[in-house]
Design a protein around this motif. Structure first.
Motif, PDB file in Angstrom:
ATOM      1  N   GLU A   1      40.946  41.446  43.410  1.00 51.50           N
ATOM      2  CA  GLU A   1      41.991  41.543  44.427  1.00 51.50           C
ATOM      3  C   GLU A   1      42.040  40.286  45.290  1.00 51.50           C
ATOM      4  OE1 GLU A   1      39.691  45.417  44.820  1.00 51.50           O
ATOM      5  OE2 GLU A   1      39.585  43.741  43.417  1.00 51.50           O
ATOM      6  N   ALA A   2      40.850  39.777  45.633  1.00 57.65           N
ATOM      7  CA  ALA A   2      40.788  38.564  46.447  1.00 57.65           C
ATOM      8  C   ALA A   2      41.225  37.344  45.650  1.00 57.65           C
ATOM      9  CB  ALA A   2      39.370  38.369  46.982  1.00 57.65           C
ATOM     10  N   VAL A   3      40.892  37.318  44.359  1.00 56.82           N
ATOM     11  CA  VAL A   3      41.331  36.212  43.501  1.00 56.82           C
ATOM     12  C   VAL A   3      42.854  36.189  43.421  1.00 56.82           C
ATOM     13  CG1 VAL A   3      41.263  35.251  41.169  1.00 56.82           C
ATOM     14  CG2 VAL A   3      39.196  36.256  42.162  1.00 56.82           C
ATOM     15  N   ALA A   4      43.466  37.370  43.256  1.00 57.92           N
ATOM     16  CA  ALA A   4      44.924  37.445  43.187  1.00 57.92           C
ATOM     17  C   ALA A   4      45.561  36.970  44.486  1.00 57.92           C
ATOM     18  CB  ALA A   4      45.357  38.875  42.876  1.00 57.92           C
ATOM     19  N   GLN A   5      44.970  37.337  45.613  1.00 60.06           N
ATOM     20  CA  GLN A   5      45.492  36.890  46.907  1.00 60.06           C
ATOM     21  C   GLN A   5      45.381  35.378  47.048  1.00 60.06           C
ATOM     22  OE1 GLN A   5      43.305  39.143  49.811  1.00 60.06           O
ATOM     23  NE2 GLN A   5      44.351  41.066  49.327  1.00 60.06           N
TER      24      GLN A   5
END
Length: 294
Positions: free
Chosen positions: A80-84
């Protein structure tokens, strides 16, 4: 030829491992495969943001295919953080299209029957979340810690050298009692290029230090179980998600992206704007060479 090579490729060049890899454009190759596997750092982005051609590529693949997955050795950020982070670079990549080495901890714990295992983690808060999601019971790394598993997830998130010293102390104590914990290394990278043009050590280098020190001290050859590129687990996970072996890996490092894909039976294109350049005689031969993402 690798078993991943598409029979439908009809361009003017044909890859042959006995000769120099053909130089192609990405558009020539896209339709020959069921999906593309994209490295992150060095292909889509660096520390400053999106790399040339990355936004156009992601937009085109999203609108008109083929399917794609980002395959990255990172275990410091949850998907999720990578996508953000990608979104902050203008790269609209859904979380389900991101395969991290941290994702591999869940099947690794499951296959080893390590649910509830006492696990110390060297890494970030997100690294700990990966272990929790995998079913590990996180315990503090202290001099008298009793461990079942040590996960060396990243080089950041802790005081690097003092915590490595402590990890070495704990591993040696366990070895001397004949009860060494399982050692897991999601990200086997040795170094990374920094924003100022220099380089830094990563978790893979730390694992090598610990392995060498234990062997020197005890004569016991321990080995971290490596999950990310160039090792097989991360490619097997990408193949599982794609539901196909007709995939093309696009990466900028011969020793990780290209070597790992070829060992897994997949075709691989080396993007020459990154870390590696291919020369005749190199032990790792990509299927194709790409001058750019354009």
């Amino acid at each position: 030829m690798s078993s991943g090579r598409s029979d439908q490729y009809s361009g003017s060049v044909v890859a042959d491992d006995r000769e120099s890899p053909p130089r192609c454009t990405l558009r020539e190759l896209e339709r020959a495969y069921d999906g593309l596997l994209l490295d992150a750092y060095g292909v889509l982005n660096d520390a400053r943001g999106a790399l040339p051609g990355a936004r156009a590529l992601i937009d085109r693949l999203t609108a008109d295919g083929p399917a794609f997955w980002v395959v990255t050795n990172g275990a410091a950020r949850l998907p999720e953080a990578v996508a953000q982070r990608f979104a902050s670079f203008g790269l609209a990549i859904p979380v389900e299209r991101i395969v991290t080495s941290g994702d591999l901890l869940a099947p690794w714990f499951a296959e080893a029957g390590l649910g509830g295992a006492r696990t110390a983690v060297l890494g970030t808060a997100d690294s700990c979340r990966y272990v929790e999601r995998a079913g590990g019971d996180i315990v503090a790394l202290t001099a008298d810690a009793e461990l079942d598993v040590l996960v060396l997830a990243d080089e950041s998130g802790y005081d690097f050298l003092p915590m490595l010293d402590l990890a070495l102390t704990v591993i040696l104590a366990h070895v001397e009692r004949g009860a060494c914990p399982r050692l897991c290394l999601p990200n086997p990278d040795l170094i990374y290029p920094s924003q100022d043009g220099g380089f830094g050590f990563t978790a893979g280098a730390a694992a090598m230090l610990l392995e060498a020190a234990v062997e020197r001290r005890c004569g016991v050859r321990l080995a971290f179980e490596r999950l990310g590129k160039p090792y097989r687990p991360i490619f097997d996970e990408a193949i599982r998600r794609a539901g196909s072996r007709r995939l093309l890996m696009i990466g900028d490092q011969l020793e990780t992206d290209i070597a790992g894909a070829r060992a897994a039976g997949l075709d691989a294109a080396l993007l020459e704007t990154g870390v590696s350049t291919w020369q005749s005689g190199h032990p790792v031969t990509p299927t194709f060479l790409l001058s750019s993402l354009a």
